[in-house]
Write a protein that holds these residues in place. Structure first.
Motif, PDB file in Angstrom:
ATOM      1  N   ASP A  66      18.167 -20.279 -31.954  1.00 26.04           N
ATOM      2  CA  ASP A  66      17.524 -21.300 -31.145  1.00 26.04           C
ATOM      3  C   ASP A  66      16.068 -21.439 -31.575  1.00 26.04           C
ATOM      4  O   ASP A  66      15.706 -21.024 -32.682  1.00 26.04           O
ATOM      5  CB  ASP A  66      17.634 -20.925 -29.660  1.00 26.04           C
ATOM      6  N   ALA A  67      15.225 -21.992 -30.700  1.00 24.84           N
ATOM      7  CA  ALA A  67      13.826 -22.216 -31.054  1.00 24.84           C
ATOM      8  C   ALA A  67      13.057 -20.915 -31.241  1.00 24.84           C
ATOM      9  O   ALA A  67      11.965 -20.917 -31.814  1.00 24.84           O
ATOM     10  CB  ALA A  67      13.149 -23.069 -29.983  1.00 24.84           C
ATOM     11  N   ASP A  68      13.609 -19.808 -30.781  1.00 23.47           N
ATOM     12  CA  ASP A  68      12.935 -18.517 -30.915  1.00 23.47           C
ATOM     13  C   ASP A  68      13.581 -17.608 -31.953  1.00 23.47           C
ATOM     14  O   ASP A  68      13.044 -16.538 -32.255  1.00 23.47           O
ATOM     15  CB  ASP A  68      12.935 -17.790 -29.555  1.00 23.47           C
ATOM     16  N   ASN A  69      14.731 -18.009 -32.483  1.00 26.99           N
ATOM     17  CA  ASN A  69      15.464 -17.164 -33.425  1.00 26.99           C
ATOM     18  C   ASN A  69      16.090 -18.018 -34.523  1.00 26.99           C
ATOM     19  O   ASN A  69      16.922 -18.872 -34.225  1.00 26.99           O
ATOM     20  CB  ASN A  69      16.575 -16.385 -32.707  1.00 26.99           C
ATOM     21  N   TYR A  70      15.674 -17.797 -35.770  1.00 30.82           N
ATOM     22  CA  TYR A  70      16.292 -18.501 -36.889  1.00 30.82           C
ATOM     23  C   TYR A  70      17.448 -17.663 -37.420  1.00 30.82           C
ATOM     24  O   TYR A  70      17.569 -16.464 -37.120  1.00 30.82           O
ATOM     25  CB  TYR A  70      15.270 -18.804 -37.991  1.00 30.82           C
ATOM     26  N   LEU A  71      18.314 -18.281 -38.194  1.00 28.74           N
ATOM     27  CA  LEU A  71      19.500 -17.600 -38.701  1.00 28.74           C
ATOM     28  C   LEU A  71      19.388 -17.424 -40.211  1.00 28.74           C
ATOM     29  O   LEU A  71      19.022 -18.360 -40.919  1.00 28.74           O
ATOM     30  CB  LEU A  71      20.759 -18.404 -38.371  1.00 28.74           C
ATOM     31  N   VAL A  72      19.698 -16.227 -40.685  1.00 31.09           N
ATOM     32  CA  VAL A  72      19.712 -15.949 -42.121  1.00 31.09           C
ATOM     33  C   VAL A  72      21.160 -15.721 -42.554  1.00 31.09           C
ATOM     34  O   VAL A  72      21.864 -14.893 -41.977  1.00 31.09           O
ATOM     35  CB  VAL A  72      18.868 -14.712 -42.469  1.00 31.09           C
ATOM     36  N   THR A  73      21.601 -16.466 -43.552  1.00 25.61           N
ATOM     37  CA  THR A  73      22.929 -16.303 -44.132  1.00 25.61           C
ATOM     38  C   THR A  73      22.746 -15.940 -45.602  1.00 25.61           C
ATOM     39  O   THR A  73      22.154 -16.698 -46.357  1.00 25.61           O
ATOM     40  CB  THR A  73      23.753 -17.600 -44.023  1.00 25.61           C
ATOM     41  N   ALA A 131      17.133 -13.754 -36.625  1.00 27.99           N
ATOM     42  CA  ALA A 131      15.865 -13.034 -36.703  1.00 27.99           C
ATOM     43  C   ALA A 131      14.856 -13.750 -35.817  1.00 27.99           C
ATOM     44  O   ALA A 131      14.893 -14.980 -35.686  1.00 27.99           O
ATOM     45  CB  ALA A 131      15.362 -12.971 -38.141  1.00 27.99           C
ATOM     46  N   ALA A 132      13.949 -12.993 -35.209  1.00 23.88           N
ATOM     47  CA  ALA A 132      12.948 -13.587 -34.319  1.00 23.88           C
ATOM     48  C   ALA A 132      12.006 -14.501 -35.098  1.00 23.88           C
ATOM     49  O   ALA A 132      11.537 -14.141 -36.181  1.00 23.88           O
ATOM     50  CB  ALA A 132      12.155 -12.487 -33.623  1.00 23.88           C
ATOM     51  N   LEU A 133      11.748 -15.683 -34.554  1.00 26.82           N
ATOM     52  CA  LEU A 133      10.826 -16.638 -35.175  1.00 26.82           C
ATOM     53  C   LEU A 133       9.401 -16.282 -34.734  1.00 26.82           C
ATOM     54  O   LEU A 133       8.984 -16.646 -33.641  1.00 26.82           O
ATOM     55  CB  LEU A 133      11.176 -18.067 -34.759  1.00 26.82           C
ATOM     56  N   GLU A 136       3.931 -16.649 -37.717  1.00 25.16           N
ATOM     57  CA  GLU A 136       3.730 -16.977 -39.130  1.00 25.16           C
ATOM     58  C   GLU A 136       4.883 -17.822 -39.666  1.00 25.16           C
ATOM     59  O   GLU A 136       4.671 -18.797 -40.406  1.00 25.16           O
ATOM     60  CB  GLU A 136       3.580 -15.699 -39.966  1.00 25.16           C
ATOM     61  N   MET A 137       6.107 -17.460 -39.304  1.00 23.62           N
ATOM     62  CA  MET A 137       7.261 -18.242 -39.752  1.00 23.62           C
ATOM     63  C   MET A 137       7.234 -19.632 -39.120  1.00 23.62           C
ATOM     64  O   MET A 137       7.490 -20.642 -39.794  1.00 23.62           O
ATOM     65  CB  MET A 137       8.565 -17.526 -39.403  1.00 23.62           C
ATOM     66  N   ALA A 138       6.898 -19.716 -37.829  1.00 21.47           N
ATOM     67  CA  ALA A 138       6.832 -21.018 -37.154  1.00 21.47           C
ATOM     68  C   ALA A 138       5.796 -21.919 -37.815  1.00 21.47           C
ATOM     69  O   ALA A 138       6.025 -23.124 -37.996  1.00 21.47           O
ATOM     70  CB  ALA A 138       6.504 -20.832 -35.670  1.00 21.47           C
TER      71      ALA A 138
END
Length: 294
Positions: A66-73, A131-133, A136-138
């Motif tokens: 979601d807006a707080d967690n991006y997904l890594v594949t 992973a938590a967004l 810095e990533m945002a």
């Protein structure tokens, strides 16, 4: 201003569906309605949801991005996904492909070779996870989205911003997955190599024992590692790939089910129809009728 607000500030106006950005390897997506749980396949990449959320299901476990967690594949992964969006608050996001050469260059430049060595000691990570967004990533994502609003900025600044996003991911909680992918001779890398073979040659008669031998693993060790990474046996994984490819053929090339079955490696059209309905929840004919009515 929250990281979500920063991302939304620059997010482009989109039609519903998936849209290519001006930068190759980056795609936007939008959904204005909830989509029930259904099978799909993600290629290696980073999925950032700016608004709304998705829930993934794999191996009896659920994970939310979601807006707080991006997904890594890190490897091509069939799994099931449920999408939450509405006309008032549509699901918005972007998907960034992972380039293995760029990943290896970053790991070398960051001096993470020691972490690569530790990856083998920690055991095999699942090939997909949230992973938590962090801030810095945002910020990196927001600047990438802004740059994609201009053809010139996308061409000149986009590649460096994509590189920064991958750099940030290497500092996130899913970094071990990326470390494992970068190993040239480890078990994860060997399974990833077989997954690429299965993705390219899914229509052929693939012998699992020969695939294991090809990456210098015993059949039992290969089966065990394959399931740890993908949550599927090699046969289950291959079946999902074939069914997904067949569905794409029927929807995009509008070919008949028996022809799609043959092209993806099924010898029995009836078996294909049974397995298609079991996997997608509708027969090929039902899917085709629904697509024509849409």
């Amino acid at each position: 201003m929250s990281s979500n607000s920063i991302l939304l500030q620059h997010f482009p106006a989109l039609e519903t569906g998936v849209m290519e950005s001006p930068l190759q390897g980056v795609r936007f997506f939008k959904s204005t309605q909830p989509i029930p749980r259904r099978p799909l396949v993600y290629d290696p990449g980073i999925c950032v949801v700016v608004q709304g959320h998705k829930t993934g299901y794999l191996g009896g476990e659920a994970f939310r991005y979601d807006a707080d967690n991006y997904l890594v594949t890190s490897v091509t992964m069939p799994f099931e996904c449920e999408t939450f969006g509405s006309p008032e608050t549509p699901l918005l996001g972007l998907y960034i492909d992972i380039d293995l050469g760029q990943l290896n260059a970053l790991i070398s430049g960051m001096g993470l070779q020691a972490e690569i060595g530790k990856a083998a000691e920690r055991g095999l990570p699942r090939g997909i996870g949230p992973a938590a967004l962090d801030a810095e990533m945002a910020d990196a994502i927001a600047r990438l989205i802004k740059a994609l609003g201009s053809e010139t900025e996308a061409r000149l600044l986009g590649p460096g911003l994509v590189r920064e996003v991958l750099f940030r991911a290497l500092g996130g909680t899913q970094a071990p997955v990326l470390h494992a992918l970068a190993m040239y001779s480890g078990t994860f890398s060997k399974v990833a190599q077989v997954l690429r073979i299965m993705q390219s040659h899914y229509a052929e008669k693939l012998d699992v024992e020969q695939l294991a031998e090809r990456v210098h693993m015993s059949p039992s060790a290969f089966h065990r590692a394959f399931k740890e990474i993908t949550s599927d046996t090699p046969i289950q994984y291959l079946k999902k790939v074939r069914l997904t490819k067949a569905r794409e053929l029927m929807l995009h090339e509008r070919i008949k089910a028996y022809m799609a079955a043959d092209r993806v490696g099924y010898e029995s059209p009836s078996q294909f129809s049974r397995e298609f309905k079991r996997y997608f929840g509708q027969s090929p004919a039902e899917m085709t009728r629904e697509a024509r009515a849409a």
